[in-house]
Design an enzyme around this catalytic site. Structure first.
Site, PDB file in Angstrom:
ATOM      1  N   ASP A   1       3.777   6.231  -1.995  1.00 19.80           N
ATOM      2  CA  ASP A   1       2.520   6.844  -1.522  1.00 19.80           C
ATOM      3  C   ASP A   1       3.056   8.157  -1.076  1.00 19.80           C
ATOM      4  O   ASP A   1       4.085   8.512  -1.101  1.00 19.80           O
ATOM      5  CB  ASP A   1       1.813   6.174  -0.368  1.00 19.80           C
ATOM      6  CG  ASP A   1       0.895   6.866   0.422  1.00 19.80           C
ATOM      7  OD1 ASP A   1      -0.122   7.435  -0.063  1.00 19.80           O
ATOM      8  OD2 ASP A   1       1.042   6.892   1.651  1.00 19.80           O
TER       9      ASP A   1
ATOM     10  N   ASP B   1       1.033  11.039   1.360  1.00 20.06           N
ATOM     11  CA  ASP B   1       0.700  11.438   2.882  1.00 20.06           C
ATOM     12  C   ASP B   1       1.010  10.321   3.902  1.00 20.06           C
ATOM     13  O   ASP B   1       0.687   9.161   3.753  1.00 20.06           O
ATOM     14  CB  ASP B   1      -0.828  11.663   2.995  1.00 20.06           C
ATOM     15  CG  ASP B   1      -1.025  13.070   2.116  1.00 20.06           C
ATOM     16  OD1 ASP B   1      -0.285  14.017   2.285  1.00 20.06           O
ATOM     17  OD2 ASP B   1      -1.900  12.961   1.332  1.00 20.06           O
TER      18      ASP B   1
END
Ligand SMILES: [Mg+2]
Ligand SMILES: [Zn+2]
Length: 162
Positions: free
Chosen positions: A12, A14
């Site tokens: 991922d 953020d």
């Protein structure tokens, strides 16, 4: 859990590899609005990524909101990847969902579409793949794509050394 048993590691963006530095804003919209997560990068820097497959799977709802363009979003992601890994993987390995939060698509996490695309691109087994994230929707996406999942906050306890 030993990451060396995985052929492919997907991250991922953020809250996992980068953090937004603008108060009250969840994701960066321009250069200068983000920093790499130093503790995570320290762990990842111990590994030789030229000998391992990796990718990015990130929701970027700001695109559909008109907060920034797809081009700017991808540039910020590419800058992040260069910062962490030192080079860019195949462009198919960097997947972002540009769609609306209330829209229907197969890519926006918690759906597993982006993970499935990256796994298919590299031609590896889902069981040989792990997704690293910071939210429950990341964990659910990994389950949907039939790959393993690791919380980013547990990453420091994982050996990346080959
Ligand atoms: Mg996140
Ligand atoms: Zn989507």
């Amino acid at each position: 859990m030993d990451l060396n048993r995985y052929e492919l590691v997907i991250f991922d963006a953020d809250g996992t590899l980068r953090e937004c530095t603008v108060e009250g804003q969840f994701y960066p919209l321009a250069q200068g609005e983000w920093v790499l997560k130093g503790d995570v990068c320290n762990v990842l820097s111990e590994y030789d990524w030229t000998s391992k497959k990796f990718g990015i799977a990130t929701n970027q709802p700001g695109i559909s909101r008109g907060e920034f363009t797809e081009e700017v979003s991808l540039q910020l992601l590419n800058d992040m990847v260069i910062g962490v890994f030192g080079f860019l993987p195949d462009k198919e390995a960097i997947q972002f969902c540009p769609h609306a939060i209330d829209g229907e698509c197969e890519c926006r996490k918690p759906a597993g579409g982006m993970l499935k695309r990256i796994i298919a691109h590299f031609g590896v087994e889902p069981a040989s793949t792990v997704f690293v994230g910071d939210r429950l929707k990341d964990k659910i996406a990994a389950e949907s794509a039939s790959c393993d999942f690791i919380w980013v906050h547990d990453l420091a306890n994982v050996s990346f050394k080959s």
